[in-house]
Design an enzyme around this catalytic site. Structure first.
Site, short mmCIF file in Angstrom:
data_model
loop_
_atom_site.label_atom_id
_atom_site.label_comp_id
_atom_site.label_asym_id
_atom_site.label_seq_id
_atom_site.Cartn_x
_atom_site.Cartn_y
_atom_site.Cartn_z
N ASP A 102 36.54 39.75 33.12
CA ASP A 102 36.99 39.90 34.50
C ASP A 102 37.76 38.67 34.97
OD1 ASP A 102 37.44 41.14 36.87
OD2 ASP A 102 35.39 40.99 37.64
N HIS A 147 39.43 42.05 38.68
CA HIS A 147 39.25 43.16 39.62
C HIS A 147 39.89 42.86 40.98
CE1 HIS A 147 35.52 40.95 41.01
NE2 HIS A 147 35.94 41.42 42.18
N SER A 184 35.24 36.84 45.42
CA SER A 184 35.55 37.13 44.03
C SER A 184 36.78 36.35 43.57
CB SER A 184 35.80 38.63 43.84
OG SER A 184 34.62 39.37 43.99
#
Length: 494
Positions: free
Chosen positions: A155, A125, A228
């Protein structure tokens, strides 16, 4: 008192000096051994994480992505073309002239180098939909990165940079060895502040959030937006997780962060590096967990295994598996539940026969099944126009204090998302609602509810109804804002 003292003194037998020295030596040795045992089982916090930070920092990177999105059109005043106020409103509402055409949108994330020749791991992402990816190293050096492959199901994304010199890198550790309570360190680029280190412990293991292959390590190390794709290290400087999501009512860290376990990531990275895509095994069955009442009804001693509910065309059907079978062993090892089976099938080699033991009518049967490839099977959808016409879907609805609508291609472009992105766009939030209090805002995207994907308003309505019927007080939503995911629980009581 004096007489009594003397009596005691007379009863004491003198101890030879040699024996006394031996006794004291034995006691001293025993004391040291006990101290070592206690120290081994009750170690305190490290005196400092500085040495570890110095060791691993050079391999951690900041990632900046950019993509071209359509010009913003929301909240623009309706002024008739040719009006004398047209120029005034255009200059007032858009002084930087961004509305004159498409603009470039940037996003931030983290990653880490896994080889000296420039392979870098991050979250999918973080780089999804990007047409330019810049990697900044701890030294300040910047390089452009290319995408090697991505896996939305875990992911995970693999990038590659070209460097004139070998790059510092870190190695993966065995996430299965991480214990609840172990110290861990997270590194990344939180909120765009640059390289940052945070420490905490492993709070829980084997967390499943929403994906089929989820195996998250939960930690209280501070993880925020921008973290992230960054690494979660053990005290040996090995990567045991990739920081992916947080559970938060306000968008900031509250000590509940999730890192995809390294033992999942390693397999994905190996396939992306070799093939540029994932290649997971496919059995070709629909399954559900075996509950205690089902186990009793079919004569199973324990509520374990995976109950087959349907066997469409595929490898399992060819091998003779039928609905009602309970898969109790796969490739020589017992099957605990559906989650266990799905992950093991995915890791099994494609095109090779594996032994699958099923329980059928109170007896075990062994089947030899040659696994197919899941990605190919999932790509085979129904023929266009097949089946009954779908009911008309409302364009928007008011649910849980939110006004939502199915995400259109235009909205996806405005939000900087790929055109194939599915979900419900939040177009309005009731300022007096729980949703507003917990930080949801216009422009956020709901991609999952109750750990299931939502693409239509009916999907969300069904999840709300299911939660109510199950007696749950709240529904867990997966919200994406600017590409960053977070979970928000909203009350569903009627």
């Amino acid at each position: 008192m004096q007489s009594h003292a003397k009596t005691i003194a007379r009863r004491v037998t003198p101890v030879p000096a040699a024996a006394l020295r031996l006794f004291l030596a034995l006691m001293l040795g025993l004391g040291l051994a006990l101290a070592q045992v206690v120290a081994a089982h009750a170690q305190g916090a490290p005196a400092s994480f500085a040495g570890l930070a110095d060791k691993i920092s050079p391999a951690v990177v900041n990632i900046t992505t950019s993509t071209v999105v359509a010009a913003p059109t929301q909240n623009s005043p309706m002024v008739p073309e040719g009006s004398p106020f047209e120029d005034f409103f255009r200059d007032f509402m858009d002084p930087q002239k961004r509305g004159e055409g498409p603009r470039r949108s940037e996003a931030l994330g983290s990653g880490f180098v896994i080889s000296e020749d420039g392979y870098i791991v991050t979250n999918n992402h973080v780089i999804e939909g990007a047409d330019d990816i810049q990697v900044e190293f701890f030294s300040g050096k910047k390089l452009e990165a290319k995408i090697v492959g991505t896996d939305p199901k875990t992911d995970i994304a693999l990038l590659k940079v070209q460097s004139d010199t070998p790059l510092p890198f870190v190695s993966f550790g065995n996430s299965d060895l991480a214990r609840v309570g172990d110290w861990v360190v997270a590194m990344g680029n939180p909120l765009g502040q640059g390289f940052s280190v945070s420490a905490g412990i492993v709070s829980a293991r084997n967390r499943a959030l929403s994906g089929t292959y989820d195996d998250y390590i939960q930690t209280d190390a501070a993880i925020n937006r921008g973290n992230s794709g960054g690494p979660l290290f053990n005290m040996d400087g090995q990567v045991i997780g990739v920081n992916t999501a947080i559970l938060s009512p306000n968008g900031g860290s509250i000590g509940i962060g999730f890192s995809m376990a390294s033992n999942v990531v390693v397999k994905v990275v190996q396939q992306l590096r070799e093939f540029g895509e994932t290649r997971r095994g496919w059995l070709g069955v629909r399954i559900q967990d075996v509950t205690p009442d089902v186990a009793e009804a079919i004569g199973l001693k324990d509520a374990k295994g995976a109950l087959v509910t349907d066997v469409p065309e595929g490898p399992a059907k060819v091998a003779g598996m039928v609905a009602g079978d309970v898969i109790v062993q796969f490739d020589g090892a017992p099957v605990a539940d559906t989650r266990d089976l799905v992950r093991r099938v995915a890791d099994a080699p494609i095109g090779q026969a594996v032994k699958v033991v099923v329980m059928r009518e109170g007896k075990t049967r062994s089947l030899s099944i040659t696994l197919g490839r899941r990605e190919e099977a999932e790509g085979e959808g129904p023929a266009a126009g097949a089946g009954p016409a779908a009911p008309v879907e409302p364009t928007s609805a008011d649910l849980l204090g939110l006004t939502v609508s199915a995400l259109t291609a235009e909205q996806a472009q405005e939000l900087g998302l790929p055109g194939a992105t599915e979900g419900l766009a939040i177009t309005k939030v009731d300022a007096a609602s729980e949703a507003y209090t917990k930080g949801l805002r216009e422009g956020d995207l709901i991609t999952e509810a109750g750990q299931q994907k939502v693409a239509t308003i009916k999907d969300l309505e069904d999840r709300i109804q299911e939660a109510r019927e199950a007696g749950r007080k709240s529904l867990l939503l997966l919200i994406r804002r600017g590409g960053d995911p977070r979970f928000v629980a909203l009350t569903v009581a009627e």
